[in-house]
Design a protein around this motif. Structure first.
Motif, PDB file in Angstrom:
ATOM      1  N   LEU A  88       0.745  -1.225  -0.114  1.00 17.41           N
ATOM      2  CA  LEU A  88       0.034   0.022  -0.172  1.00 17.41           C
ATOM      3  C   LEU A  88       1.019   1.216   0.185  1.00 17.41           C
ATOM      4  CD1 LEU A  88      -2.866  -1.166   2.669  1.00 17.41           C
ATOM      5  CD2 LEU A  88      -3.170  -0.741   0.050  1.00 17.41           C
ATOM      6  N   LEU A  89       1.937   1.119   0.873  1.00 17.56           N
ATOM      7  CA  LEU A  89       2.851   2.458   0.912  1.00 17.56           C
ATOM      8  C   LEU A  89       3.587   2.558  -0.520  1.00 17.56           C
ATOM      9  CD1 LEU A  89       4.164   1.951   4.494  1.00 17.56           C
ATOM     10  CD2 LEU A  89       2.557   3.601   3.794  1.00 17.56           C
ATOM     11  N   GLY A  90       4.043   1.504  -1.026  1.00 13.14           N
ATOM     12  CA  GLY A  90       4.975   1.690  -2.255  1.00 13.14           C
ATOM     13  C   GLY A  90       4.025   1.690  -3.537  1.00 13.14           C
ATOM     14  N   HIS A  91       2.709   1.483  -3.367  1.00 12.44           N
ATOM     15  CA  HIS A  91       1.953   1.326  -4.497  1.00 12.44           C
ATOM     16  C   HIS A  91       2.377   0.235  -5.564  1.00 12.44           C
ATOM     17  CE1 HIS A  91       0.234   5.164  -3.501  1.00 12.44           C
ATOM     18  NE2 HIS A  91       1.454   5.772  -3.391  1.00 12.44           N
ATOM     19  N   GLU A  92       2.499  -1.043  -4.937  1.00 10.95           N
ATOM     20  CA  GLU A  92       3.142  -1.963  -5.482  1.00 10.95           C
ATOM     21  C   GLU A  92       1.929  -3.296  -5.349  1.00 10.95           C
ATOM     22  OE1 GLU A  92       5.647  -2.154  -7.392  1.00 10.95           O
ATOM     23  OE2 GLU A  92       6.680  -0.206  -6.964  1.00 10.95           O
ATOM     24  N   ASP A  93       2.247  -4.222  -6.171  1.00  9.20           N
ATOM     25  CA  ASP A  93       1.437  -5.435  -6.328  1.00  9.20           C
ATOM     26  C   ASP A  93       2.094  -6.188  -5.212  1.00  9.20           C
ATOM     27  OD1 ASP A  93      -0.259  -4.834  -8.141  1.00  9.20           O
ATOM     28  OD2 ASP A  93       0.662  -5.965  -9.857  1.00  9.20           O
ATOM     29  N   TYR A  94       1.170  -7.445  -4.577  1.00 12.98           N
ATOM     30  CA  TYR A  94       1.729  -8.376  -3.916  1.00 12.98           C
ATOM     31  C   TYR A  94       2.929  -9.190  -4.386  1.00 12.98           C
ATOM     32  CZ  TYR A  94      -2.049  -7.913  -0.426  1.00 12.98           C
ATOM     33  OH  TYR A  94      -2.992  -7.436   0.654  1.00 12.98           O
TER      34      TYR A  94
END
Length: 221
Positions: A88-94
């Motif tokens: 969420l903080l890095g705007h990345e996928d799992y």
């Protein structure tokens, strides 16, 4: 006690939020009851929110293309998932997999509300404090995997769970991030040394002191 009261009991930080922020959280909360063995998230999936575990537990692991898994940590009630928060903080996928270990009740906080609540000092401090704790746990795991032999890690895994463990060789291998054949070979060696007695889906501890000596041997260097 209803679900909202259970949530507040598990996560006291929520009571420290201003009333408007608590109302926003409660209005946006997505409640989920998930059976044991359910896949919650996987590699390359988008992270849709921040999970609060109220009941049950979630096992988070890193998976290889071969199918092998390395358990990273478990999320119990009152704890957080740093994979979710980092995504969420890095705007990345799992970049890991989460599976329920037992019937689980959780509240998923949508990303937009999670971002809003990070503006509240109490919530931000809660997230980053547990983030730091999880990082320390992961560093310990890296040290275990990198610097301790598998037989030492297996011996440590068998200890502290009672005299008789009802567990398969595959389950032990999954816990260690290894493969069943290697774990089975090590267990047979333990049995030949009189440390354990093996039966179908069962390991009986015969010499806990011997296992403890083996487990601690890798910590002296």
């Amino acid at each position: 006690m209803n679900d909202s009261e259970s949530l507040a009991a598990r996560y006291p930080v929520l009571d420290a939020l201003p009333p408007a922020a608590r109302d926003r959280l409660e209005a946006a909360a997505r409640w989920m009851r998930v059976p044991a063995g359910q896949l919650l998230f996987d590699d390359h999936q988008a992270c849709e929110g921040f999970p609060f575990v109220v009941e049950g537990s979630v096992r988070v692991s890193k998976c290889a293309p071969s199918g092998r898994e390395l358990p990273l940590y478990r999320v119990a009630p009152g704890e957080t998932c740093i994979i979710s928060s980092s995504c969420l903080l890095g705007h990345e996928d799992y970049n890991a997999r989460g599976v329920t270990e037992s019937d689980t009740l959780l509240m998923l906080l949508p990303k937009a509300v999670f971002d809003e609540l990070l503006g509240e000092p109490a919530f931000r401090g809660f997230v980053f404090h547990l983030f730091a704790e999880r990082i320390a746990d992961l560093m310990q795991l890296i040290e275990e995997v990198a610097f301790r032999r598998l037989d030492q890690r297996l011996a440590a895994l068998l200890l502290g769970k009672g005299r008789v463990l009802h567990v398969t060789h595959q389950q032990l291998a999954d816990e260690l991030g290894s493969v069943r054949e290697i774990v089975s070979r090590l267990l047979k060696g333990f049995a030949a040394d009189g440390l354990v007695r093996l039966a179908r889906e069962q390991v009986e501890i015969l010499d806990p002191a011997g296992l403890r000596r083996l487990a601690s041997a890798g910590k002296s260097s």
